[in-house]
Motif scaffolding. Structure first.
Motif, PDB file in Angstrom:
ATOM      1  N   LYS A 456     -14.252   2.613  13.433  1.00 17.05           N
ATOM      2  CA  LYS A 456     -13.767   1.223  13.389  1.00 17.05           C
ATOM      3  C   LYS A 456     -14.360   0.534  12.161  1.00 17.05           C
ATOM      4  CE  LYS A 456     -13.319  -2.895  16.333  1.00 17.05           C
ATOM      5  NZ  LYS A 456     -13.722  -3.936  15.429  1.00 17.05           N
ATOM      6  N   THR A 457     -13.503  -0.064  11.357  1.00 14.19           N
ATOM      7  CA  THR A 457     -13.963  -0.770  10.165  1.00 14.19           C
ATOM      8  C   THR A 457     -14.347  -2.191  10.525  1.00 14.19           C
ATOM      9  OG1 THR A 457     -12.426   0.534   8.818  1.00 14.19           O
ATOM     10  CG2 THR A 457     -13.367  -1.440   7.810  1.00 14.19           C
ATOM     11  N   GLN A 458     -15.553  -2.595  10.188  1.00 14.15           N
ATOM     12  CA  GLN A 458     -15.935  -3.988  10.400  1.00 14.15           C
ATOM     13  C   GLN A 458     -15.199  -4.864   9.407  1.00 14.15           C
ATOM     14  OE1 GLN A 458     -19.567  -5.627  11.336  1.00 14.15           O
ATOM     15  NE2 GLN A 458     -20.078  -4.112  12.880  1.00 14.15           N
ATOM     16  N   GLU A 459     -14.975  -6.106   9.798  1.00 11.88           N
ATOM     17  CA  GLU A 459     -14.195  -7.025   8.964  1.00 11.88           C
ATOM     18  C   GLU A 459     -14.796  -7.148   7.572  1.00 11.88           C
ATOM     19  OE1 GLU A 459     -13.737 -10.774  10.852  1.00 11.88           O
ATOM     20  OE2 GLU A 459     -12.903  -9.935  12.689  1.00 11.88           O
ATOM     21  N   GLY A 460     -13.900  -7.298   6.588  1.00 15.82           N
ATOM     22  CA  GLY A 460     -14.368  -7.472   5.221  1.00 15.82           C
ATOM     23  C   GLY A 460     -13.952  -6.348   4.304  1.00 15.82           C
ATOM     24  N   GLY A 461     -13.566  -5.180   4.880  1.00 19.20           N
ATOM     25  CA  GLY A 461     -13.154  -4.061   4.044  1.00 19.20           C
ATOM     26  C   GLY A 461     -14.279  -3.604   3.138  1.00 19.20           C
ATOM     27  N   VAL A 462     -13.979  -3.450   1.861  1.00 19.96           N
ATOM     28  CA  VAL A 462     -14.961  -2.996   0.880  1.00 19.96           C
ATOM     29  C   VAL A 462     -15.526  -4.193   0.126  1.00 19.96           C
ATOM     30  CG1 VAL A 462     -15.290  -1.646  -1.224  1.00 19.96           C
ATOM     31  CG2 VAL A 462     -13.865  -0.752   0.609  1.00 19.96           C
ATOM     32  N   GLN A 463     -16.857  -4.272   0.070  1.00 16.09           N
ATOM     33  CA  GLN A 463     -17.514  -5.288  -0.763  1.00 16.09           C
ATOM     34  C   GLN A 463     -17.790  -4.691  -2.137  1.00 16.09           C
ATOM     35  OE1 GLN A 463     -20.931  -7.212   1.060  1.00 16.09           O
ATOM     36  NE2 GLN A 463     -20.242  -6.575   3.085  1.00 16.09           N
ATOM     37  N   LEU A 464     -17.610  -5.514  -3.165  1.00 15.01           N
ATOM     38  CA  LEU A 464     -17.889  -5.079  -4.529  1.00 15.01           C
ATOM     39  C   LEU A 464     -19.084  -5.849  -5.057  1.00 15.01           C
ATOM     40  CD1 LEU A 464     -14.290  -4.943  -6.061  1.00 15.01           C
ATOM     41  CD2 LEU A 464     -15.631  -3.059  -5.138  1.00 15.01           C
ATOM     42  N   ASN A 519      -7.596   2.622   0.812  1.00 23.92           N
ATOM     43  CA  ASN A 519      -6.666   1.587   1.266  1.00 23.92           C
ATOM     44  C   ASN A 519      -7.134   0.200   0.852  1.00 23.92           C
ATOM     45  OD1 ASN A 519      -5.019   3.502   2.453  1.00 23.92           O
ATOM     46  ND2 ASN A 519      -5.931   3.275   4.485  1.00 23.92           N
ATOM     47  N   SER A 520      -8.436  -0.046   0.975  1.00 25.04           N
ATOM     48  CA  SER A 520      -8.979  -1.344   0.572  1.00 25.04           C
ATOM     49  C   SER A 520      -8.847  -1.548  -0.934  1.00 25.04           C
ATOM     50  CB  SER A 520     -10.457  -1.454   0.986  1.00 25.04           C
ATOM     51  OG  SER A 520     -10.592  -1.418   2.388  1.00 25.04           O
ATOM     52  N   LEU A 521      -9.105  -0.490  -1.709  1.00 29.70           N
ATOM     53  CA  LEU A 521      -8.974  -0.601  -3.164  1.00 29.70           C
ATOM     54  C   LEU A 521      -7.526  -0.828  -3.572  1.00 29.70           C
ATOM     55  CD1 LEU A 521     -11.428   2.171  -4.459  1.00 29.70           C
ATOM     56  CD2 LEU A 521     -11.806  -0.296  -4.358  1.00 29.70           C
ATOM     57  N   ASN A 522      -6.592  -0.204  -2.856  1.00 26.65           N
ATOM     58  CA  ASN A 522      -5.174  -0.386  -3.175  1.00 26.65           C
ATOM     59  C   ASN A 522      -4.707  -1.813  -2.894  1.00 26.65           C
ATOM     60  OD1 ASN A 522      -4.406   2.162  -4.197  1.00 26.65           O
ATOM     61  ND2 ASN A 522      -4.332   3.000  -2.122  1.00 26.65           N
ATOM     62  N   GLN A 523      -5.401  -2.499  -1.992  1.00 30.28           N
ATOM     63  CA  GLN A 523      -5.073  -3.899  -1.734  1.00 30.28           C
ATOM     64  C   GLN A 523      -5.591  -4.817  -2.843  1.00 30.28           C
ATOM     65  OE1 GLN A 523      -6.538  -4.869   2.176  1.00 30.28           O
ATOM     66  NE2 GLN A 523      -5.349  -3.252   3.181  1.00 30.28           N
ATOM     67  N   LEU A 524      -6.670  -4.395  -3.492  1.00 34.11           N
ATOM     68  CA  LEU A 524      -7.281  -5.218  -4.547  1.00 34.11           C
ATOM     69  C   LEU A 524      -6.739  -4.893  -5.935  1.00 34.11           C
ATOM     70  CD1 LEU A 524     -11.020  -5.017  -3.397  1.00 34.11           C
ATOM     71  CD2 LEU A 524      -9.510  -6.996  -3.187  1.00 34.11           C
ATOM     72  N   ALA A 566      -7.213   0.820 -13.708  1.00 35.61           N
ATOM     73  CA  ALA A 566      -7.315  -0.003 -12.502  1.00 35.61           C
ATOM     74  C   ALA A 566      -7.372  -1.474 -12.901  1.00 35.61           C
ATOM     75  CB  ALA A 566      -8.564   0.376 -11.702  1.00 35.61           C
ATOM     76  N   LEU A 567      -6.404  -2.261 -12.430  1.00 33.40           N
ATOM     77  CA  LEU A 567      -6.343  -3.688 -12.739  1.00 33.40           C
ATOM     78  C   LEU A 567      -6.246  -4.480 -11.446  1.00 33.40           C
ATOM     79  CD1 LEU A 567      -3.756  -3.681 -15.682  1.00 33.40           C
ATOM     80  CD2 LEU A 567      -6.247  -3.905 -15.855  1.00 33.40           C
ATOM     81  N   MET A 568      -7.044  -5.517 -11.325  1.00 31.75           N
ATOM     82  CA  MET A 568      -6.915  -6.396 -10.167  1.00 31.75           C
ATOM     83  C   MET A 568      -5.526  -7.014 -10.184  1.00 31.75           C
ATOM     84  SD  MET A 568     -10.678  -8.107  -9.655  1.00 31.75           S
ATOM     85  CE  MET A 568     -10.484  -8.206  -7.879  1.00 31.75           C
ATOM     86  N   LYS A 569      -4.911  -7.113  -9.038  1.00 26.32           N
ATOM     87  CA  LYS A 569      -3.498  -7.474  -8.954  1.00 26.32           C
ATOM     88  C   LYS A 569      -3.186  -8.809  -9.626  1.00 26.32           C
ATOM     89  CE  LYS A 569      -2.513  -4.737  -4.829  1.00 26.32           C
ATOM     90  NZ  LYS A 569      -1.611  -3.793  -5.467  1.00 26.32           N
ATOM     91  N   GLU A 570      -4.065  -9.797  -9.502  1.00 25.61           N
ATOM     92  CA  GLU A 570      -3.762 -11.108 -10.086  1.00 25.61           C
ATOM     93  C   GLU A 570      -3.870 -11.117 -11.604  1.00 25.61           C
ATOM     94  OE1 GLU A 570      -8.036 -11.338  -8.432  1.00 25.61           O
ATOM     95  OE2 GLU A 570      -6.092 -10.507  -7.864  1.00 25.61           O
ATOM     96  N   GLU A 571      -4.494 -10.081 -12.192  1.00 25.54           N
ATOM     97  CA  GLU A 571      -4.649 -10.049 -13.644  1.00 25.54           C
ATOM     98  C   GLU A 571      -3.778  -8.997 -14.308  1.00 25.54           C
ATOM     99  OE1 GLU A 571      -8.640  -9.940 -15.029  1.00 25.54           O
ATOM    100  OE2 GLU A 571      -9.428 -11.133 -13.377  1.00 25.54           O
ATOM    101  N   ARG A 587       3.540   4.044 -11.479  1.00 26.53           N
ATOM    102  CA  ARG A 587       2.673   3.294 -10.574  1.00 26.53           C
ATOM    103  C   ARG A 587       2.115   4.253  -9.523  1.00 26.53           C
ATOM    104  NH1 ARG A 587       2.216  -2.118  -9.122  1.00 26.53           N
ATOM    105  NH2 ARG A 587       3.925  -2.625 -10.510  1.00 26.53           N
ATOM    106  N   ASN A 588       0.812   4.305  -9.441  1.00 26.35           N
ATOM    107  CA  ASN A 588       0.146   5.228  -8.512  1.00 26.35           C
ATOM    108  C   ASN A 588      -0.797   4.455  -7.613  1.00 26.35           C
ATOM    109  OD1 ASN A 588       1.370   7.308  -9.791  1.00 26.35           O
ATOM    110  ND2 ASN A 588      -0.480   8.526 -10.055  1.00 26.35           N
ATOM    111  N   GLU A 589      -0.831   4.838  -6.364  1.00 26.13           N
ATOM    112  CA  GLU A 589      -1.949   4.442  -5.522  1.00 26.13           C
ATOM    113  C   GLU A 589      -2.969   5.563  -5.588  1.00 26.13           C
ATOM    114  OE1 GLU A 589      -0.492   3.670  -1.622  1.00 26.13           O
ATOM    115  OE2 GLU A 589      -0.001   1.598  -2.087  1.00 26.13           O
ATOM    116  N   VAL A 590      -4.234   5.230  -5.419  1.00 32.68           N
ATOM    117  CA  VAL A 590      -5.226   6.293  -5.362  1.00 32.68           C
ATOM    118  C   VAL A 590      -4.935   7.130  -4.134  1.00 32.68           C
ATOM    119  CG1 VAL A 590      -7.013   5.079  -6.638  1.00 32.68           C
ATOM    120  CG2 VAL A 590      -6.863   4.747  -4.183  1.00 32.68           C
ATOM    121  N   ASN A 591      -5.098   8.433  -4.258  1.00 30.35           N
ATOM    122  CA  ASN A 591      -4.741   9.307  -3.145  1.00 30.35           C
ATOM    123  C   ASN A 591      -5.724  10.461  -3.044  1.00 30.35           C
ATOM    124  OD1 ASN A 591      -3.944  11.194  -5.164  1.00 30.35           O
ATOM    125  ND2 ASN A 591      -1.929  10.219  -5.236  1.00 30.35           N
TER     126      ASN A 591
END
Length: 591
Positions: A456-464, A519-524, A566-571, A587-591
């Motif tokens: 079970k993943t605790q809330e917050g996903g991956v912290q950077l 999955n968390s990195l693909n969201q960011l 790797a680019l943050m989605k907003e930039e 376009r690739n997702e990490v796999n």
């Protein structure tokens, strides 16, 4: 059975049972401060109180649900105060639990006691250190039937009878098989056809003399089937020298236990047995199927299994189940770092950017186990110190790896974290593992399940943790995630000591670590592969755009002619415009 919970502050002068206080029932078991009226016992395990003439069980603190009693803000277990449910066999216990299912809770606690006993037993086999309490006390005779009769009590009694009566079983076995190979010639001649060979009659199907002297056979089949079931389900070690056709563990569970066939059949055959040993076997078998049936118990000093610092045992469990032998095969400088920090869990696995089994293209996974009591919101709260230490582990590993390759000491057995072309670093996944027991509200059908193996993943996903924004492949960008494991599944998997089952879960959980972080990195981030145009190479592209792409590029394979960006989605759009390139790459997702 009397229940106490690790770390809970008990009022020592409160009455528990039969006029005995907490202090009275524990005085011959553990050390109790004389001048204190309230005390928290830092033990987990199983023992026996001569004063109470009952079993004492110290539960791990993770059973506290994190929900507080509204009257006094006290911790609770299934809605009841730990002080109120010390005597779990009390008639008043039903009124103490605020949720439905008193019988369910009692059965759960009985099962949990088996797995805690097994966990400490397995730990004891490989770790002879000072966290295990040992105590000698006078063995009691079997005497009259005792009021305590948990499943663990019965299993220990079954084990002891089997261990102490091997001569009896050997005698039975000889009687069972005597006469099996002797031919009954009168029946053979009367019922079989003979063939003449060299003027001599030859009988192909002779009839044996089956001497049926084992009047205990059905009872022993049930007895050894129970031992086999306990061995398969709970990992206890039993010596079974009689080769009966046993009832399968699945059939025993589904039919003899769940449908109560065991009790019914034993009542039907009880009249056959008169010897003391046969009646004792009947008693033990019936007590296994009917937990309300009381048997006489012979307490042994070796059954005193108490552990201090159970957090260390939890750490060993997680290291065994997740790390296997990988940590022992790593250089000591990685796990026992030069600044004095000791890494709990560490293994080498596939990198996050590209799937590869080549050692040099893999990365380090660094973990820390947290054996904490749950907070009110069903989370494990991590302190700043723990988080900072976890980032420091990764920094030390990166520097050690850098030194290894700069000094040309690499033997090909270690990942190469830094890519010389892009000066990017293969990300190191950092993770915390904490224990939880799903409650009824959050657990659903998995409530109190010993079979729920999910992570079970605790809330917050991956912290950077980073120095620069939007530089995933920068040396100072460190990943940190937090997972929960079902404590009940962990103790049962470790206590069963089944290497195959442990290996299967290890493979599952490592894949889960990798995929969930991805999955968390693909969201960011948006990940793209970049390949040079015809007549160009990666080096020229990096030279022209190094300032803009520093920390954003990484070459996952040293001999590849492509890069990962790797680019943050907003930039993302702004970056393509700055590079004067249309975003037409794959376009690739990490796999």
């Amino acid at each position: 059975m009397l229940l106490f919970i690790e770390g809970y502050p008990y009022n020592l002068n409160d009455t528990v049972m039969d006029g005995l206080t907490v202090r009275d029932v524990l005085k011959d078991v553990v050390s109790i401060p004389v001048k204190e009226n309230k005390y928290a016992f830092e033990y987990v395990g199983y023992c026996y109180s001569k004063a109470a003439k009952d079993v004492i069980f110290f539960l791990p603190k993770v059973v506290l649900t994190g929900e507080q009693n509204e009257e006094n803000d006290d911790d609770t277990i299934f809605g009841a105060s730990p002080q109120e449910i010390i005597d779990i066999e009390s008639d008043k216990i039903k009124s103490k639990f605020t949720e439905e299912g008193c019988k369910e809770y009692k059965e759960f606690l009985s099962t949990l006691s088996i797995w805690i006993y097994r966990t400490i037993s397995v730990y004891k086999q490989t770790h002879n250190d000072n966290i295990l309490e040992s105590k000698k006390y006078q063995t009691e005779s079997r005497g009259r039937k005792q009021k305590h009769n948990t499943l663990l009590d019965v299993i220990i009694a079954l084990r002891d009878f089997n261990r102490n009566n091997q001569d009896y079983f050997t005698f039975i076995a000889k009687n069972v098989h005597s006469g099996y190979n002797k031919i009954n010639w009168s029946k053979t001649i009367a019922s079989s056809q003979a063939f003449i060979q060299n003027d001599t009659p030859v009988y192909i199907e002779p009839v044996n003399r089956k001497k049926m002297v084992n009047f205990d056979e059905e009872l022993l089949v049930i007895y050894f089937s129970i031992l086999n079931y306990i061995r398969e389900m709970h990992g206890f070690s039993f010596e079974i020298n009689i080769h009966y056709h046993l009832i399968s563990p699945d059939k025993l569970k589904q039919t003899y236990i769940k449908k109560n066939l065991g009790c019914r059949r034993l009542r039907q055959i009880k009249y056959k047995y008169f010897s003391d040993k046969a009646l004792r076997i009947w008693d033990l078998c019936y007590a296994f199927f009917d937990r309300e049936y009381k048997i006489a118990m012979n307490r042994q000093s070796e059954d005193f299994l108490l552990a201090k610092d159970f957090d260390h045992i939890f750490e060993v469990m997680i290291d065994t189940l997740i790390g296997g032998n990988d940590k022992q095969n790593l250089p000591k400088e990685l796990t026992e770092q030069k600044d004095g920090k000791l890494v709990d869990h560490m293994f080498i696995g596939q990198g996050l950017i590209e799937q590869s089994d080549l050692r040099s293209e893999m990365t380090y996974y660094i973990g820390d186990s947290k054996y904490y009591k749950r907070s009110k919101n069903d989370k494990t709260q991590l302190g700043d110190k723990s988080i900072y230490k976890q980032y420091t582990y990764a920094r030390n590993v990166i520097q050690w790896n850098m030194n290894l390759f700069l000094d040309s000491d690499c033997d090909g057995e270690q990942p190469q974290l830094r890519d010389a072309l892009t000066e990017g670093y293969n990300p190191i996944p950092n993770f915390f593992i904490s224990a939880r027991i799903p409650d009824r509200r959050n657990g659903g059908s998995k409530f109190l399940s010993f079979d729920d193996r999910d992570l079970k993943t605790q809330e917050g996903g991956v912290q950077l943790n980073r120095q620069f924004e939007n530089r995933l492949f920068d040396r100072d960008t460190l990943l940190l995630c937090h997972y929960d494991v079902n404590f009940l599944y962990i103790v049962s998997l470790y206590g069963r000591d089944n290497k195959s089952a442990q290996s299967a879960w290890r493979e599952y959980v490592r894949k889960e670590f990798r995929s969930r972080i991805q999955n968390s990195l693909n969201q960011l981030y948006t990940f793209r592969t970049i390949q040079p145009r015809e007549g160009m190479d990666c080096y020229q592209f990096i030279q022209d755009n190094f300032q803009r792409l520093n920390g954003k590029l990484y070459r996952p394979k040293t001999d590849s002619n492509y890069l990962v960006l790797a680019l943050m989605k907003e930039e993302e759009v702004d970056m393509w415009e700055a590079l004067h390139v249309k975003p037409g790459a794959i376009r690739n997702e990490v796999n």
